[in-house]
Motif scaffolding. Structure first.
Motif, PDB file in Angstrom:
ATOM      1  N   SER A  10       2.140  16.624   1.074  1.00 39.49           N
ATOM      2  CA  SER A  10       3.593  16.618   1.272  1.00 39.49           C
ATOM      3  C   SER A  10       4.288  15.715   0.268  1.00 39.49           C
ATOM      4  O   SER A  10       5.394  16.024  -0.202  1.00 39.49           O
ATOM      5  CB  SER A  10       3.923  16.165   2.696  1.00 39.49           C
ATOM      6  N   CYS A  11       3.645  14.601  -0.095  1.00 41.17           N
ATOM      7  CA  CYS A  11       4.279  13.694  -1.052  1.00 41.17           C
ATOM      8  C   CYS A  11       4.386  14.345  -2.418  1.00 41.17           C
ATOM      9  O   CYS A  11       5.340  14.081  -3.174  1.00 41.17           O
ATOM     10  CB  CYS A  11       3.482  12.391  -1.139  1.00 41.17           C
ATOM     11  N   LEU A  12       3.441  15.221  -2.756  1.00 39.88           N
ATOM     12  CA  LEU A  12       3.497  15.899  -4.039  1.00 39.88           C
ATOM     13  C   LEU A  12       4.557  17.007  -4.011  1.00 39.88           C
ATOM     14  O   LEU A  12       5.283  17.208  -4.983  1.00 39.88           O
ATOM     15  CB  LEU A  12       2.132  16.493  -4.373  1.00 39.88           C
ATOM     16  N   LYS A  13       4.652  17.700  -2.900  1.00 43.33           N
ATOM     17  CA  LYS A  13       5.638  18.762  -2.782  1.00 43.33           C
ATOM     18  C   LYS A  13       7.059  18.223  -2.857  1.00 43.33           C
ATOM     19  O   LYS A  13       7.990  18.908  -3.306  1.00 43.33           O
ATOM     20  CB  LYS A  13       5.457  19.527  -1.467  1.00 43.33           C
ATOM     21  N   ALA A  14       7.244  16.969  -2.443  1.00 45.05           N
ATOM     22  CA  ALA A  14       8.587  16.374  -2.477  1.00 45.05           C
ATOM     23  C   ALA A  14       8.976  15.908  -3.852  1.00 45.05           C
ATOM     24  O   ALA A  14      10.122  15.516  -4.089  1.00 45.05           O
ATOM     25  CB  ALA A  14       8.640  15.182  -1.505  1.00 45.05           C
ATOM     26  N   THR A  15       8.010  15.943  -4.797  1.00 47.63           N
ATOM     27  CA  THR A  15       8.286  15.483  -6.161  1.00 47.63           C
ATOM     28  C   THR A  15       8.792  16.639  -7.006  1.00 47.63           C
ATOM     29  O   THR A  15       8.138  17.677  -7.088  1.00 47.63           O
ATOM     30  CB  THR A  15       7.000  14.923  -6.814  1.00 47.63           C
ATOM     31  N   PRO A  16       9.956  16.494  -7.657  1.00 45.44           N
ATOM     32  CA  PRO A  16      10.444  17.558  -8.530  1.00 45.44           C
ATOM     33  C   PRO A  16       9.437  17.835  -9.630  1.00 45.44           C
ATOM     34  O   PRO A  16       8.955  16.919 -10.287  1.00 45.44           O
ATOM     35  CB  PRO A  16      11.760  16.997  -9.091  1.00 45.44           C
ATOM     36  N   GLN A  17       9.083  19.062  -9.832  1.00 47.77           N
ATOM     37  CA  GLN A  17       8.132  19.428 -10.862  1.00 47.77           C
ATOM     38  C   GLN A  17       8.876  19.881 -12.108  1.00 47.77           C
ATOM     39  O   GLN A  17       9.695  20.806 -12.052  1.00 47.77           O
ATOM     40  CB  GLN A  17       7.209  20.547 -10.364  1.00 47.77           C
ATOM     41  N   GLY A  18       8.593  19.213 -13.232  1.00 47.14           N
ATOM     42  CA  GLY A  18       9.269  19.553 -14.470  1.00 47.14           C
ATOM     43  C   GLY A  18       8.641  20.758 -15.095  1.00 47.14           C
ATOM     44  O   GLY A  18       9.258  21.485 -15.801  1.00 47.14           O
ATOM     45  N   LEU A  36       0.820  -1.196   0.000  1.00 44.33           N
ATOM     46  CA  LEU A  36       0.000   0.000   0.000  1.00 44.33           C
ATOM     47  C   LEU A  36       0.864   1.260   0.000  1.00 44.33           C
ATOM     48  O   LEU A  36       0.567   2.230  -0.705  1.00 44.33           O
ATOM     49  CB  LEU A  36      -0.935   0.001   1.204  1.00 44.33           C
ATOM     50  N   LYS A  37       1.912   1.245   0.764  1.00 48.16           N
ATOM     51  CA  LYS A  37       2.809   2.405   0.783  1.00 48.16           C
ATOM     52  C   LYS A  37       3.404   2.647  -0.606  1.00 48.16           C
ATOM     53  O   LYS A  37       3.543   3.796  -1.041  1.00 48.16           O
ATOM     54  CB  LYS A  37       3.918   2.194   1.818  1.00 48.16           C
ATOM     55  N   GLU A  38       3.765   1.575  -1.287  1.00 51.70           N
ATOM     56  CA  GLU A  38       4.300   1.715  -2.648  1.00 51.70           C
ATOM     57  C   GLU A  38       3.245   2.301  -3.582  1.00 51.70           C
ATOM     58  O   GLU A  38       3.529   3.196  -4.387  1.00 51.70           O
ATOM     59  CB  GLU A  38       4.751   0.354  -3.174  1.00 51.70           C
ATOM     60  N   HIS A  39       1.996   1.801  -3.469  1.00 48.30           N
ATOM     61  CA  HIS A  39       0.927   2.280  -4.342  1.00 48.30           C
ATOM     62  C   HIS A  39       0.594   3.742  -4.056  1.00 48.30           C
ATOM     63  O   HIS A  39       0.344   4.513  -4.987  1.00 48.30           O
ATOM     64  CB  HIS A  39      -0.321   1.418  -4.168  1.00 48.30           C
ATOM     65  N   LEU A  40       0.580   4.115  -2.788  1.00 46.67           N
ATOM     66  CA  LEU A  40       0.274   5.498  -2.441  1.00 46.67           C
ATOM     67  C   LEU A  40       1.357   6.440  -2.953  1.00 46.67           C
ATOM     68  O   LEU A  40       1.060   7.538  -3.430  1.00 46.67           O
ATOM     69  CB  LEU A  40       0.116   5.642  -0.925  1.00 46.67           C
ATOM     70  N   SER A  41       2.594   6.020  -2.866  1.00 50.19           N
ATOM     71  CA  SER A  41       3.691   6.843  -3.378  1.00 50.19           C
ATOM     72  C   SER A  41       3.564   7.010  -4.885  1.00 50.19           C
ATOM     73  O   SER A  41       3.706   8.125  -5.423  1.00 50.19           O
ATOM     74  CB  SER A  41       5.037   6.205  -3.026  1.00 50.19           C
ATOM     75  N   TRP A  42       3.304   5.902  -5.569  1.00 51.47           N
ATOM     76  CA  TRP A  42       3.107   5.959  -7.030  1.00 51.47           C
ATOM     77  C   TRP A  42       1.956   6.886  -7.372  1.00 51.47           C
ATOM     78  O   TRP A  42       2.049   7.720  -8.279  1.00 51.47           O
ATOM     79  CB  TRP A  42       2.822   4.558  -7.562  1.00 51.47           C
ATOM     80  N   HIS A  43       0.851   6.746  -6.644  1.00 49.08           N
ATOM     81  CA  HIS A  43      -0.338   7.521  -6.946  1.00 49.08           C
ATOM     82  C   HIS A  43      -0.095   9.012  -6.766  1.00 49.08           C
ATOM     83  O   HIS A  43      -0.463   9.821  -7.621  1.00 49.08           O
ATOM     84  CB  HIS A  43      -1.490   7.070  -6.043  1.00 49.08           C
ATOM     85  N   CYS A  44       0.546   9.370  -5.675  1.00 46.07           N
ATOM     86  CA  CYS A  44       0.747  10.792  -5.404  1.00 46.07           C
ATOM     87  C   CYS A  44       1.704  11.423  -6.411  1.00 46.07           C
ATOM     88  O   CYS A  44       1.466  12.528  -6.886  1.00 46.07           O
ATOM     89  CB  CYS A  44       1.281  10.981  -3.987  1.00 46.07           C
ATOM     90  N   THR A  45       2.766  10.710  -6.753  1.00 45.22           N
ATOM     91  CA  THR A  45       3.775  11.312  -7.625  1.00 45.22           C
ATOM     92  C   THR A  45       3.413  11.275  -9.096  1.00 45.22           C
ATOM     93  O   THR A  45       3.846  12.138  -9.868  1.00 45.22           O
ATOM     94  CB  THR A  45       5.138  10.622  -7.423  1.00 45.22           C
ATOM     95  N   THR A  46       2.607  10.310  -9.514  1.00 45.97           N
ATOM     96  CA  THR A  46       2.317  10.177 -10.940  1.00 45.97           C
ATOM     97  C   THR A  46       0.881  10.521 -11.323  1.00 45.97           C
ATOM     98  O   THR A  46       0.621  10.881 -12.482  1.00 45.97           O
ATOM     99  CB  THR A  46       2.598   8.734 -11.427  1.00 45.97           C
ATOM    100  N   GLN A  47      -0.062  10.432 -10.390  1.00 49.46           N
ATOM    101  CA  GLN A  47      -1.467  10.619 -10.727  1.00 49.46           C
ATOM    102  C   GLN A  47      -2.041  11.940 -10.226  1.00 49.46           C
ATOM    103  O   GLN A  47      -2.827  12.580 -10.935  1.00 49.46           O
ATOM    104  CB  GLN A  47      -2.304   9.457 -10.164  1.00 49.46           C
ATOM    105  N   VAL A  48      -1.672  12.329  -9.026  1.00 48.26           N
ATOM    106  CA  VAL A  48      -2.239  13.545  -8.447  1.00 48.26           C
ATOM    107  C   VAL A  48      -1.983  14.792  -9.301  1.00 48.26           C
ATOM    108  O   VAL A  48      -2.876  15.637  -9.431  1.00 48.26           O
ATOM    109  CB  VAL A  48      -1.743  13.746  -6.999  1.00 48.26           C
ATOM    110  N   PRO A  49      -0.789  14.959  -9.909  1.00 42.27           N
ATOM    111  CA  PRO A  49      -0.612  16.142 -10.772  1.00 42.27           C
ATOM    112  C   PRO A  49      -1.681  16.250 -11.855  1.00 42.27           C
ATOM    113  O   PRO A  49      -2.123  17.356 -12.187  1.00 42.27           O
ATOM    114  CB  PRO A  49       0.783  15.920 -11.376  1.00 42.27           C
ATOM    115  N   GLY A  50      -2.100  15.118 -12.383  1.00 45.43           N
ATOM    116  CA  GLY A  50      -3.166  15.143 -13.382  1.00 45.43           C
ATOM    117  C   GLY A  50      -4.497  15.571 -12.799  1.00 45.43           C
ATOM    118  O   GLY A  50      -5.323  16.176 -13.497  1.00 45.43           O
ATOM    119  N   TYR A  51      -4.736  15.272 -11.517  1.00 46.41           N
ATOM    120  CA  TYR A  51      -5.972  15.680 -10.870  1.00 46.41           C
ATOM    121  C   TYR A  51      -6.040  17.202 -10.761  1.00 46.41           C
ATOM    122  O   TYR A  51      -7.124  17.787 -10.845  1.00 46.41           O
ATOM    123  CB  TYR A  51      -6.091  15.072  -9.472  1.00 46.41           C
ATOM    124  N   LEU A  52      -4.889  17.826 -10.561  1.00 48.43           N
ATOM    125  CA  LEU A  52      -4.868  19.287 -10.472  1.00 48.43           C
ATOM    126  C   LEU A  52      -5.332  19.895 -11.793  1.00 48.43           C
ATOM    127  O   LEU A  52      -6.117  20.848 -11.813  1.00 48.43           O
ATOM    128  CB  LEU A  52      -3.457  19.770 -10.126  1.00 48.43           C
TER     129      LEU A  52
END
Length: 290
Positions: free
Chosen positions: A282-290, A58-74
């Motif tokens: 916080s997980c999104l803020k820790a992701t480098p934004q291109g 679950l921790k792996e999935h949540l990390s994947w989701h926040c870093t790869t999917q949440v930006p699209g939700y914005l």
């Protein structure tokens, strides 16, 4: 009606979707790793080894989701807000947002399905029996709530559920909006029965597949049931779903056309609040934004 439960996959997906419906996204998201294992345990009765395994996955999935999917939700929320601000809540625009939302769910489903399949393959006979009993209870409760009441009660309850979903976003409906929601519910008729029948059909197929979890080809049999549930719909429900989806879109278009300035402003602010909560994860803020 509540979101259908597809065991582990849908519990995970529902967890992510909870975020969208919650005004405090950060709070909901931070607790998903606690909420989901408890929910899964209600259906499977996991042992300590399985719980630790699921927690790691679950921790792996949540990390994947926040870093790869949440930006699209914005971006999705920006489009939604723009629709309201420019008075472009139309059928084509809503269908486009719905298609984007469906794609987001499909992406989550593909990501978490291998974990779901692995967990299901580890179940012992007692856990499968627990799952079967949980499904039976689920069907009884849904039948009692949605099918057993007289049709006029079903229609009234359906209207109330829709108004309850809408009220956090646009406030109390006007008399004209309430009448439109009532007309929508009346037009759906006995859709509840078809929905429960379809739910029963899918759960039967799922349990039959899980009972063969130790046999070769289990992954190939269970994966479509998790990722392509629509392909297993009954013909009656498939037809009803298409009509229901179209009716829901027309309802939202009409409600927005009837909306007051205060309702529209409330909706814009609500969308902005959800977007801000997502952006502040916080997980999104820790992701480098291109």
């Amino acid at each position: 009606m509540r979101t259908p439960l597809h065991v582990v996959v849908t519990l995970l997906i529902t967890g992510f979707l909870m975020v969208s419906g919650c005004t405090r996204v950060g709070l909901a998201y931070r607790h998903l790793d606690i909420i989901i294992p408890w929910s899964v345990n209600d259906y499977l009765g996991m042992n300590s080894t399985q719980k630790r395994w699921l927690d790691d996955r679950l921790k792996e999935h949540l990390s994947w989701h926040c870093t790869t999917q949440v930006p699209g939700y914005l971006t999705w929320l920006d489009r939604l807000q723009h629709m309201v601000e420019t008075n472009q809540v139309t059928e084509p625009e809503l269908k486009a947002r719905e298609a984007e939302g469906r794609l987001a769910i499909e992406q989550i489903s593909r990501q978490v399905t291998p974990s779901a399949v692995e967990l299901l393959s580890q179940l012992d006979d007692k856990q499968v029996q627990t799952l079967q009993e949980a499904f039976a209870k689920d069907l009884r409760e849904h039948k009692e709530e949605f099918v057993d009441p007289p049709l006029d009660t079903q229609i009234s309850d359906r209207t109330k559920r829709m108004e309850k979903r809408l009220s956090p976003w646009i406030g109390t409906l006007t008399a004209a909006q309430h009448q439109r929601a009532t007309d929508w519910s009346v037009a759906l008729g006995e859709q509840n029965q078809l929905w429960v029948d379809n739910r029963t059909h899918w759960q039967g197929l799922f349990i039959a597949a899980v009972q063969q979890r130790k046999s070769p080809g289990f992954s190939q049999r269970i994966t479509p049931l998790l990722q392509a549930r629509e392909s297993f719909w009954t013909p009656q429900y498939r037809q009803a779903y298409e009509q229901t989806e179209q009716a829901a879109i027309r309802l939202l278009v009409d409600l927005m056309a009837q909306s007051t300035p205060d309702q529209r402003q409330r909706l814009i602010e609500k969308i902005a609040d959800v977007r801000e909560d997502f952006a502040n994860l916080s997980c999104l803020k820790a992701t480098p934004q291109g």
